[in-house]
Design a protein around this motif. Structure first.
Motif, mmCIF file in Angstrom:
data_model
loop_
_atom_site.group_PDB
_atom_site.id
_atom_site.type_symbol
_atom_site.label_atom_id
_atom_site.label_comp_id
_atom_site.label_asym_id
_atom_site.label_seq_id
_atom_site.Cartn_x
_atom_site.Cartn_y
_atom_site.Cartn_z
ATOM 1 N N ASP A 140 11.953 -0.511 11.834
ATOM 2 C CA ASP A 140 13.164 0.304 11.882
ATOM 3 C C ASP A 140 13.819 0.248 13.256
ATOM 4 O O ASP A 140 15.036 0.194 13.380
ATOM 5 C CB ASP A 140 12.805 1.749 11.527
ATOM 6 N N LYS A 141 13.002 0.240 14.301
ATOM 7 C CA LYS A 141 13.554 0.195 15.646
ATOM 8 C C LYS A 141 13.638 -1.224 16.196
ATOM 9 O O LYS A 141 14.030 -1.432 17.337
ATOM 10 C CB LYS A 141 12.700 1.055 16.593
ATOM 11 N N ILE A 153 -0.680 -1.118 11.455
ATOM 12 C CA ILE A 153 -0.192 -1.287 10.081
ATOM 13 C C ILE A 153 0.515 -0.018 9.614
ATOM 14 O O ILE A 153 1.581 -0.061 9.013
ATOM 15 C CB ILE A 153 -1.374 -1.627 9.134
ATOM 16 N N GLN A 154 -0.098 1.107 9.951
ATOM 17 C CA GLN A 154 0.453 2.408 9.556
ATOM 18 C C GLN A 154 1.890 2.591 10.062
ATOM 19 O O GLN A 154 2.738 3.133 9.380
ATOM 20 C CB GLN A 154 -0.472 3.506 10.103
ATOM 21 N N PHE A 155 2.137 2.119 11.269
ATOM 22 C CA PHE A 155 3.445 2.344 11.890
ATOM 23 C C PHE A 155 4.418 1.190 11.666
ATOM 24 O O PHE A 155 5.510 1.181 12.220
ATOM 25 C CB PHE A 155 3.288 2.574 13.396
ATOM 26 N N GLU A 156 3.995 0.212 10.878
ATOM 27 C CA GLU A 156 4.755 -1.012 10.707
ATOM 28 C C GLU A 156 6.243 -0.764 10.438
ATOM 29 O O GLU A 156 7.115 -1.314 11.107
ATOM 30 C CB GLU A 156 4.153 -1.793 9.543
ATOM 31 N N GLU A 157 6.517 0.107 9.458
ATOM 32 C CA GLU A 157 7.903 0.351 9.054
ATOM 33 C C GLU A 157 8.709 0.947 10.191
ATOM 34 O O GLU A 157 9.902 0.689 10.328
ATOM 35 C CB GLU A 157 7.947 1.286 7.848
ATOM 36 N N ILE A 158 8.028 1.759 10.991
ATOM 37 C CA ILE A 158 8.743 2.392 12.104
ATOM 38 C C ILE A 158 9.060 1.359 13.177
ATOM 39 O O ILE A 158 10.142 1.361 13.766
ATOM 40 C CB ILE A 158 7.922 3.572 12.651
ATOM 41 N N ARG A 166 0.823 -1.210 0.000
ATOM 42 C CA ARG A 166 0.000 0.000 0.000
ATOM 43 C C ARG A 166 0.860 1.265 0.000
ATOM 44 O O ARG A 166 0.615 2.225 -0.701
ATOM 45 C CB ARG A 166 -0.894 -0.019 1.232
ATOM 46 N N LYS A 167 1.904 1.238 0.827
ATOM 47 C CA LYS A 167 2.743 2.427 0.945
ATOM 48 C C LYS A 167 3.597 2.622 -0.300
ATOM 49 O O LYS A 167 3.854 3.745 -0.730
ATOM 50 C CB LYS A 167 3.620 2.331 2.185
ATOM 51 N N LEU A 225 0.714 5.753 21.180
ATOM 52 C CA LEU A 225 1.556 4.805 20.464
ATOM 53 C C LEU A 225 2.906 5.456 20.100
ATOM 54 O O LEU A 225 3.952 4.820 20.196
ATOM 55 C CB LEU A 225 0.833 4.311 19.208
ATOM 56 N N SER A 226 2.854 6.725 19.719
ATOM 57 C CA SER A 226 4.098 7.441 19.420
ATOM 58 C C SER A 226 5.026 7.419 20.618
ATOM 59 O O SER A 226 6.221 7.198 20.500
ATOM 60 C CB SER A 226 3.820 8.901 19.067
ATOM 61 N N GLU A 230 12.339 13.364 21.706
ATOM 62 C CA GLU A 230 12.318 14.147 20.472
ATOM 63 C C GLU A 230 10.987 14.868 20.322
ATOM 64 O O GLU A 230 10.790 15.652 19.412
ATOM 65 C CB GLU A 230 12.496 13.209 19.268
ATOM 66 N N GLY A 231 10.064 14.562 21.193
ATOM 67 C CA GLY A 231 8.724 15.138 21.074
ATOM 68 C C GLY A 231 8.685 16.582 21.537
ATOM 69 O O GLY A 231 9.709 17.161 21.907
ATOM 70 N N TRP A 239 3.370 8.442 6.394
ATOM 71 C CA TRP A 239 3.121 8.058 7.781
ATOM 72 C C TRP A 239 2.341 9.102 8.575
ATOM 73 O O TRP A 239 2.070 8.913 9.739
ATOM 74 C CB TRP A 239 4.433 7.724 8.496
ATOM 75 N N ASN A 267 -2.716 7.894 18.501
ATOM 76 C CA ASN A 267 -1.479 8.285 17.846
ATOM 77 C C ASN A 267 -0.436 8.743 18.859
ATOM 78 O O ASN A 267 0.722 8.326 18.822
ATOM 79 C CB ASN A 267 -1.784 9.425 16.875
ATOM 80 N N ILE A 287 6.664 4.163 21.142
ATOM 81 C CA ILE A 287 7.757 3.936 20.197
ATOM 82 C C ILE A 287 8.946 4.819 20.548
ATOM 83 O O ILE A 287 10.085 4.370 20.641
ATOM 84 C CB ILE A 287 7.302 4.229 18.755
ATOM 85 N N ARG A 288 8.667 6.079 20.801
ATOM 86 C CA ARG A 288 9.730 7.051 20.996
ATOM 87 C C ARG A 288 10.563 6.735 22.226
ATOM 88 O O ARG A 288 11.775 6.891 22.218
ATOM 89 C CB ARG A 288 9.135 8.449 21.109
ATOM 90 N N PHE A 299 14.573 4.549 7.309
ATOM 91 C CA PHE A 299 13.685 3.489 6.835
ATOM 92 C C PHE A 299 13.002 3.875 5.516
ATOM 93 O O PHE A 299 12.527 3.030 4.785
ATOM 94 C CB PHE A 299 12.661 3.118 7.893
ATOM 95 N N ASP A 317 6.849 11.887 13.581
ATOM 96 C CA ASP A 317 7.793 12.598 14.456
ATOM 97 C C ASP A 317 8.384 11.674 15.504
ATOM 98 O O ASP A 317 9.236 12.058 16.273
ATOM 99 C CB ASP A 317 7.134 13.812 15.104
ATOM 100 N N MET A 318 7.916 10.438 15.569
ATOM 101 C CA MET A 318 8.483 9.528 16.551
ATOM 102 C C MET A 318 9.754 8.848 16.034
ATOM 103 O O MET A 318 10.454 8.195 16.768
ATOM 104 C CB MET A 318 7.470 8.461 16.909
#
Lengths: 225, 425
Positions: free
Chosen positions: B312-313, B304-309, A152-153, B341-342, B390-391, A179, B338, B345-346, A191, A184-185
């Motif tokens: 990545d971590k 799903i939206q945050f999958e790549e992030i 999708r992306k 969950l941010s 970082e927030g 995203w 949001n 992750i952060r 990536f 910002d997280m």
């Protein structure tokens, strides 16, 4: 395509104009309500970029004017007001999209292209770029008529690139497009690199040319030149 | 200490002290008056003796009567000074007498020592009268006084309890109002039903103060909103100029690094600005409108939206979700999820873990991270953030505000190395 930029902030207006001006595009600008209403009532545009707060009036009235006269122009509201009500009011009145300031020019362009596509390719949902064929309705991509399976992306990324072809698109803009606010997280956008690498690999393995170029570590450029 | 208790202590103590002093003065005064009476009786007796001695030229017959004793002693002429004494009255064994002092046949008495010369001889005269009746009288008076004091104290105590409690009721009501006072609420402090001038005045002062505070707060919010709004346009210009600059020409590595930093700073500025505006809007209840939504697909979509992030971590995400239908504001829920969950992750470490649990009562978002609990007092404060964050320090403030608005509770807990944020529906 023909675009009217109605925006009273000179800096922003000029940037948008510059970003959209290229071969085959005509950009006109209006900095006030009266100037805008005069142009809207005389010329037709593929897309009108409409700021809400204008000297001499409000963009909402211009939108109403467009709709009352049944002008076919696409309207994209660019506003500093980010509230659901404003957004809903704008969309209810018939605006095609609503973009909140500040935005990336590439994002604006992607949205404008989407509006124009919807307006002009009525019935035809295919977007063509050399050997690439994109079915906007089925959200599928073919290279030389061979289907390529994209996530999708990756699909969204490809559309974004094609809308901004020939432009350098910053990593920030890509990240925010894909995203959203959650981006910002992430401490870095590394990536994105792997993401783009995947897309490129899939397209090239299907026989497409290499259109995606890295641009000085800041972003990427989709170009066939 | 309660005002009533304090007041009771002071009044009761003063009453007791004043009553005691009064009692003592009363006692002394009455005692004095009665003694004076006895002294006058003694003087009358003395005069009778003198009269008798002058007329008969010898001492009168001594006999005991009427609680009175007279005795004569030989004395050296001129040696006796006339004076009154407190002495003991020796009882004659008269049947029916009840009063004895320490089992002896004595009772208190008052005496007059004087002298008489008769028949050429000098006598010392001692006239003693029993003062038992007088003492009894004084005791009764004193007893009654003490009784009155106690009765008065009791009455005072009861009246204070009943009356003051009732009198203070408007104050208590006002206090309750003040406790529930919320600067964000539109509710004002109501007029308290009271006829007491002090409470009326207090009520007025509090009402006008709360109105003033609310007004100031509103001004401040308006200012924040306007300032953030005014900032939007220049940020938009910077952003668009950067995008335009990017198109111009080839950049050196140094230039592209500078541009990257600029992009990052501008996007942080943008987010900060948007967070501020959002916060003002939530506080002003400007984001209304409820829909029935199912939380489960929303959360699944977000994952799903945050999958790549996550990838990545290297984060391991596990979700245990059951259906939960909520009639709520979808936009605010989106922002809330949001944000939470941010954060998860952060503030996670590489190859950490995130657990999301949703059931009918609550939503749990747990994450690994630094192995120390966060400071709960400051956690939800504006612009409070860990130095490594970082927030923009508004995420949790916004989350809590959203929960407040939607009627949920947001809690933080640290257990078994997991930072846990819980939303109780």
């Amino acid at each position: 395509m023909k675009i009217l930029i109605i925006e009273d902030e000179k800096g922003l207006r000029e940037s948008i104009e510059e970003y959209f001006t290229e071969d085959g595009n005509i950009c006109e600008t209006a900095a006030s309500y009266s100037e805008a209403i005069a142009k809207v009532n005389v010329y037709r545009y593929d897309c009108i970029l409409l700021d809400i707060t204008l000297p001499g009036g409000t963009g909402i009235d211009i939108l109403k004017n467009v709709k009352e006269n049944n002008y076919p122009d696409g309207v994209l509201i660019i506003s500093a007001k980010n509230s659901l009500d404003d957004r809903l009011e704008g969309l209810d009145l018939g605006a095609d999209d609503y973009l909140v300031k500040p935005f990336h020019l590439s994002e604006l362009r992607a949205r404008v292209m989407a509006i124009i596509r919807r307006k002009s390719f009525s019935g035809n949902n295919l977007l063509l770029f050399n050997e690439l064929t994109i079915d906007l309705l089925a959200k599928s991509v073919k290279v030389h008529n061979q289907p390529v399976k994209l996530t999708r992306k990756e699909y969204a990324l490809l559309l974004y690139f094609i809308a901004n072809k020939g432009k350098v698109v910053s990593k920030n803009a890509i990240a925010e497009h894909l995203w959203g606010d959650g981006i910002d997280m992430a401490n870095n956008f590394d990536f994105i690199y792997s993401h783009i690498k995947n897309l490129r690999k899939k397209l090239m393995e299907a026989g497409s040319n290499d259109y995606i170029q890295a641009a000085y570590g800041m972003g990427y450029k989709f170009t066939d030149q | 200490m309660k005002l009533l208790a304090r007041y009771n202590r002071v009044t009761l103590l003063t009453t007791v002290v004043v009553m005691l002093i009064t009692g003592i003065i009363y006692y002394i005064a009455i005692h004095q008056i009665l003694i004076n009476d006895v002294d006058k009786d003694l003087e009358v007796e003395e005069n009778e003796i003198f009269e008798y001695a002058r007329q008969n030229n010898h001492l009168p017959q001594v006999f005991e009567s009427n609680d009175q004793q007279i005795s004569f002693y030989d004395a050296r002429p001129g040696s006796v000074q006339r004076h009154y004494i407190d002495t003991l009255y020796k009882l004659a064994a008269i049947p029916g007498r009840r009063r004895y002092r320490h089992g002896e046949r004595y009772e208190s008495g008052r005496g007059l020592v004087t002298s008489v010369t008769t028949g050429g001889r000098y006598y010392r005269v001692l006239i003693v009268k029993s003062t038992v009746e007088t003492e009894d009288l004084v005791k009764i008076i004193f007893g009654i006084t003490i009784g009155v004091i106690l009765l008065l104290l009791l009455t005072l105590f009861i009246i204070n309890r009943l009356l003051l409690n009732r009198l203070w009721q408007p104050f208590q009501n006002l206090l309750k109002e003040l406790r529930s006072f919320n600067i964000v609420d539109s509710k004002d402090i109501p007029q308290i039903d009271t006829t007491i001038a002090e409470f009326k005045e207090l009520n007025q002062a509090v009402t006008s103060m709360s109105a003033r505070v609310k007004n100031d707060y509103k001004d401040l919010k308006t200012f924040t909103e306007n300032a953030s709004h005014e900032l939007l346009t220049p940020i938009a210009v910077i952003n668009s100029k950067l995008d335009t600059l990017l198109q111009t020409d080839n950049f050196s590595q140094q230039q592209s690094k500078l541009l990257n930093d600029l992009y990052t700073a501008v996007s942080r500025l943008t987010r900060l600005n948007q967070s501020l505006l959002l916060l003002v809007k939530i506080e002003n209840h400007l984001l209304e409108g409820n829909h029935e939504i199912d939380l489960r697909p929303v959360i699944e979509e977000l994952i799903i939206q945050f999958e790549e992030i996550f990838q990545d971590k290297g984060l391991k995400v596990s979700a245990e979700l059951s259906d939960k239908r909520l009639n709520t504001n979808p936009y605010l829920i989106d922002v809330l999820l949001n944000n939470l969950l941010s954060n998860a992750i952060r503030h996670n470490h590489k190859d950490g873990e995130i657990r999301i649990t949703l059931n009918d009562h609550k939503l749990l978002i747990q994450n690994t991270g630094e192995n120390v609990p966060l400071q709960t007092e400051t956690l939800f404060k504006r612009f409070h953030k860990s130095s490594s964050s970082e927030g923009n320090g508004l995420g949790l403030t916004i989350s809590r505000q959203i929960c407040d608005n939607l009627g949920y509770t947001l809690e933080y807990d640290f257990h078994n190395g997991l930072h846990t944020f819980t939303v109780l529906f």
